[in-house]
Enzyme design. Structure first.
Site, PDB file in Angstrom:
ATOM      1  N   ASP A 182       0.849  -1.186   0.000  1.00 17.20           N
ATOM      2  CA  ASP A 182       0.000   0.000   0.000  1.00 17.20           C
ATOM      3  C   ASP A 182       0.887   1.239   0.000  1.00 17.20           C
ATOM      4  O   ASP A 182       2.004   1.195  -0.525  1.00 17.20           O
ATOM      5  CB  ASP A 182      -0.939  -0.037   1.211  1.00 17.20           C
ATOM      6  CG  ASP A 182      -2.303   0.565   0.917  1.00 17.20           C
ATOM      7  OD1 ASP A 182      -2.357   1.762   0.590  1.00 17.20           O
ATOM      8  OD2 ASP A 182      -3.315  -0.151   1.022  1.00 17.20           O
ATOM      9  N   HIS A 257      -3.721   6.365   2.965  1.00 21.02           N
ATOM     10  CA  HIS A 257      -4.432   5.152   2.561  1.00 21.02           C
ATOM     11  C   HIS A 257      -3.871   3.905   3.234  1.00 21.02           C
ATOM     12  O   HIS A 257      -4.622   3.060   3.739  1.00 21.02           O
ATOM     13  CB  HIS A 257      -4.346   5.035   1.033  1.00 21.02           C
ATOM     14  CG  HIS A 257      -5.188   3.974   0.428  1.00 21.02           C
ATOM     15  ND1 HIS A 257      -4.751   2.684   0.259  1.00 21.02           N
ATOM     16  CD2 HIS A 257      -6.451   4.010  -0.088  1.00 21.02           C
ATOM     17  CE1 HIS A 257      -5.696   1.970  -0.334  1.00 21.02           C
ATOM     18  NE2 HIS A 257      -6.741   2.753  -0.557  1.00 21.02           N
ATOM     19  N   SER A 619     -11.135  -0.605  -1.275  1.00 21.94           N
ATOM     20  CA  SER A 619      -9.872  -0.565  -0.526  1.00 21.94           C
ATOM     21  C   SER A 619     -10.098  -0.792   0.962  1.00 21.94           C
ATOM     22  O   SER A 619      -9.230  -1.310   1.660  1.00 21.94           O
ATOM     23  CB  SER A 619      -9.183   0.794  -0.715  1.00 21.94           C
ATOM     24  OG  SER A 619      -8.528   0.873  -1.946  1.00 21.94           O
TER      25      SER A 619
END
Length: 843
Positions: A182, A257, A619
């Protein structure tokens, strides 16, 4: 510590020795260069040692022995050479020197475990020369990829269910390592602290990863919870697009994220969530005692590239992770004879062979059919659903009309009414009269403070907010500077179908997301204005309103599948032919998810500077399942990746909290007005049921050999399979429908077909009754209709399909296996697309 050993070292040496700078590598005699991923014919080391690792992990779980390491190497080469990659990297360097003798090139990575090959910056002519070398099997142009919870543990039933079965949250996931590919992680966040004096974190003996040490990621960033952290950016660096000031050449998360996804799966239990001064409960990951290893390969400014992602997968496999969580998807459908033949999916196939369970987001390109961006049967693909908590806010007008809105904001004091003043009616003499964006309230200097002070300021929410050119945060700063009592945003008519997450606000505020409601609001405001009849100037603002403030409401019509969640059928190739594989595999919470946020995070501008953020997307759904998989792996250490996926699939829920079929949104605009009962192409097997997945009873095993046989069965695939895996295709192959998956998908039923599935009993002896509902236009017969199966034994189910009509529309059914003693229910979804019952051209 540098992340690049072997391949990375050659990157530095070539930059220093052959060119004055890395950017000079872009100039190779005037030819354009690009990064290519080169696969060699010799099989990767994971194919030799993956089975040993799986067997040894199972044995050491039961006898306490450390046993063989994950990367146990042949005696003819020193183990340390294999572990640090120097032997493999040197072989790659030697090959490049021989083939490209005297030419300029730049090796970016040496892949050591899941792929035997390297990434290299060369010209197209040099790539062609490499492809013609007898040692080289495949040369692929690098491609780009992109990124695709205080309450969800309760919604999934973890505290009283799955966690209780593992000994409580204090034990849930302990000893299991989840690898996240990620945007990195914020190591300072309390969600990743190992400060648990009552029960210290153990050190997983099977994990051998390291923590990089850089200025942005100093010594001490890792601990017994966050046990590994690296970054991979060499492909981006060679392109000259890496910005170290915002992307950070370290595992540090400059986006947010990666921190968010890691905490969803494995964040510590009971971390207080405070945003904009409001308390939103306590957060926990799905497997709060599991360990985290971070492999940063995505970045805020450009996304990521396959070469870097493959390097991250390769390292995660070497390090010894148990689960890989990928909240990323390719930017385009992979070219070639089948979507499965791309470097990322093939690297993940080797990881699965080594016993690693792989979870990937389905993608956020729904709701159109065939939009799923995770293709392969060895990858567990997760779609996104809404959970049962929704945050609401409202504005109450002076005519007693209440208009719903969104906004994580306080209400006006004691529900008092305040005068409404539009931004366009509060301009000062210096405001640019031709500024068409002044209604967005982005610059306080445009407004007359005396007009706004103590009143509710009205601002427009235009497409510029969607694009990030204007922000709620800046409008709130304007309102505070002008001493407004609150702020109301109405929706600009050009913003069609945009779905808003609740937005944190430190002062009373609300966004009206509906165009129709915005018209009602503006009609009331404009009709309440008092104007001078002669000059038409406003002499009194007559409209008043109060802002209700944030409320958390719990609904029963959840879960529901979000409009953006990508859908099946699974496309086999760029021509969008369907393949007989069900995608997505499952759905999980993915909408409005609270989770940890990096202090450097800029992915959502409204949460800059906060320690938690609310995000939506597949996600967010994928790490929910990664955490649940950690609980299953902890309970059943001998489970192969396919068995973990089977346990999640066959126990998934089909009904919402009302006991009605799960609904799926099927439109981007007004999605709740366009809902229909979900099909397997919307939700896979259903919504994740954490507690039931820990007690599956029966599982469907599929092996690496099954996947190879399937790949070999694709027309013209033999050389591609050999190129990627080193495996030669034999005479025996299988089609996709015959992979032993916990679902049956038939893209084209030509009159009739018989499909078999083999189930294994992982619990006590049991008798099962078999029931089914047939897809419309198809007759189904399952044999046997009842069977006894002893513990550890297998049973074959034979499913006969016959088309009863001609149709090109998909229809769906289900097989249910009902345990007579322990009450288990094992669900197998059926999907049939094209049905041909007779030949329309014959007599």
């Amino acid at each position: 510590m540098s992340k690049m050993d072997g391949g990375g070292l050659s990157l530095v040496m070539l930059c220093l020795g052959m060119f004055s700078s890395c950017n000079c590598a872009q100039d190779n005699g005037g030819a354009t260069t690009a990064v290519y991923i080169v696969t060699l014919k010799h099989v990767p080391t994971s194919h030799y040692y993956g089975e040993l690792r799986v067997k040894q992990r199972h044995r050491s779980k039961h006898n306490g022995s450390d046993g063989m390491s994950r990367f146990d190497h042949p005696s003819n080469k020193p183990r340390k050479d294999w572990n640090n990659g120097s032997y493999i990297s040197s072989a790659h360097d030697s090959l490049l020197r021989r083939i490209l003798k005297g030419e300029k090139y730049l090796k970016v990575y040496s892949y050591r475990y899941v792929i035997n090959g390297f990434a290299v910056l060369v010209t197209p002519q040099q790539a062609d020369k490499l492809s013609r070398c007898k040692e080289v099997s495949n040369v692929v142009l690098d491609f780009s990829v992109r990124t695709a919870t205080t309450h969800t543990p309760q919604f999934l039933g973890l505290p009283q269910g799955a966690w209780a079965k593992e000994g409580g949250f204090e034990m849930a996931g302990e000893g299991i390592v989840i690898g996240f590919i990620d945007t990195g992680i914020d190591p300072t966040h309390p969600s990743f602290s190992d400060n648990t004096p009552m029960k210290p974190y153990p050190v997983p003996k099977h994990f051998s990863g390291i923590c990089e040490v850089t200025r942005d990621f100093p010594s001490g960033s890792c601990n017994r919870k966050l046990i590994g952290a690296r970054h991979f950016a060499a492909s981006a660096i060679t392109r000259g697009i890496f910005n170290a000031t915002q992307d950070y050449a370290s595992p540090s998360d400059g986006d947010g994220h990666g921190t968010h996804t890691a905490s969803i799966a494995a964040g510590n239990y009971g971390i207080e969530v405070v945003v904009s001064g409001h308390h939103f409960g306590n957060a926990s990951g799905m497997a709060p005692r599991s360990h985290i290893a971070v492999y940063k390969a995505l970045y805020k400014s450009f996304g990521g590239f396959a070469a870097d992602v493959v390097a991250a997968i390769d390292q995660a496999a070497v390090d010894g992770v148990d689960i890989i969580s990928l909240s990323i998807t390719p930017n385009r459908r992979p070219p070639g004879i089948a979507t499965f033949f791309n470097p990322i999916d093939m690297a993940l196939l080797s990881a699965v062979k080594a016993g690693i369970f792989v979870v990937q987001a389905a993608g956020n390109t729904g709701p159109s059919p065939k939009s799923v961006a995770s293709f392969s049967p060895w990858i567990f693909t997760v779609g996104a659903a809404a959970h049962d908590r929704v945050y609401s806010n409202s504005v109450v007008l002076g005519n007693n009309i209440t208009i719903p809105g969104v906004g994580l904001a306080p209400g006006t004091v004691n529900g008092s009414m305040y005068t409404l003043v539009s931004a366009v009616h509060a301009l000062n003499n210096t405001a640019a009269v031709n500024d068409i964006y002044v209604s967005e309230c982005q610059d306080s200097s445009n407004f007359n403070r005396g007009v706004v002070q103590g009143n509710i300021l009205i601002c427009s929410y235009s497409i510029r907010f969607v694009l990030g050119l204007s922000t709620i945060k800046q409008a709130l700063e304007t309102a505070k500077t002008l001493s407004a009592a609150g702020v109301v945003f109405y929706m600009d008519p050009y913003v069609i179908g945009f779905q808003l997450n609740p937005i944190p606000m430190s002062i009373p505020g609300v966004v009206i997301p509906s165009l129709d409601d915005s018209k009602v609001f503006l009609r009331y405001y404009n009709s309440s204005l008092v104007k001078d009849e002669a000059t038409k100037k406003i002499i009194k603002f007559g409209g008043v309103a109060s802002i209700g403030g944030i409320e958390a409401n719990f609904i029963l019509s959840a879960p529901k599948i979000m409009y953006y969640s990508a859908r099946g059928p699974d496309p086999e190739d760029s021509l969008l032919d369907n393949v007989d594989i069900l995608k997505p595999n499952i759905i999980a919470p993915g909408n409005s998810i609270w989770a940890a946020w990096s202090f450097r995070g800029t992915d959502s501008i409204e949460f800059i500077g906060e320690s938690f953020a609310m995000m939506s997307g597949t996600s967010m759904a994928a790490p929910h399942v990664a955490g649940l998989a950690a609980l299953i792996k902890q309970r059943f250490p001998f489970f192969a990746p396919s068995a973990i996926g089977s346990a999640l699939s066959t126990t998934a829920s089909l009904l919402d909290r009302n006991g009605r079929p799960i609904m799926a949104q099927h439109a981007y605009a007004n999605p709740d007005l366009n809902k229909f009962p979900a099909t397997p192409f919307d939700m896979g097997s259903g919504f994740a049921n954490a507690t039931a997945a820990l007690d599956p009873g029966l599982v469907f095993y599929s092996s690496y050999e099954d996947y190879i046989s399937f790949l070999c069965g694709i027309n013209g695939s033999s050389p591609v399979v050999l190129n990627y895996t080193g495996e030669s295709c034999g005479v025996s192959t299988i089609t996709a429908v015959n992979i032993n998956l916990p679902s049956i998908t038939i893209s084209k039923l030509n009159r009739s077909a018989v499909v078999q599935r083999t189930i294994t009993n992982v619990d006590r002896n049991e008798t099962y009754r078999v029931g089914w509902s047939a897809p419309y236009g198809v007759s189904v017969q399952v044999t046997p209709t009842q069977f006894f199966i002893a513990s550890r034994e297998k049973q074959v189910l034979s499913v006969a399909f016959s088309a009863t009509m001609n149709s090109s529309f998909a229809s769906y059914g289900r097989i249910g296996l009902f345990g007579t003693t322990q009450g288990r229910v094992v669900n197998i979804p059926l999907s049939v697309i094209i049905k041909i019952s007779y030949n329309t051209t014959g007599g």
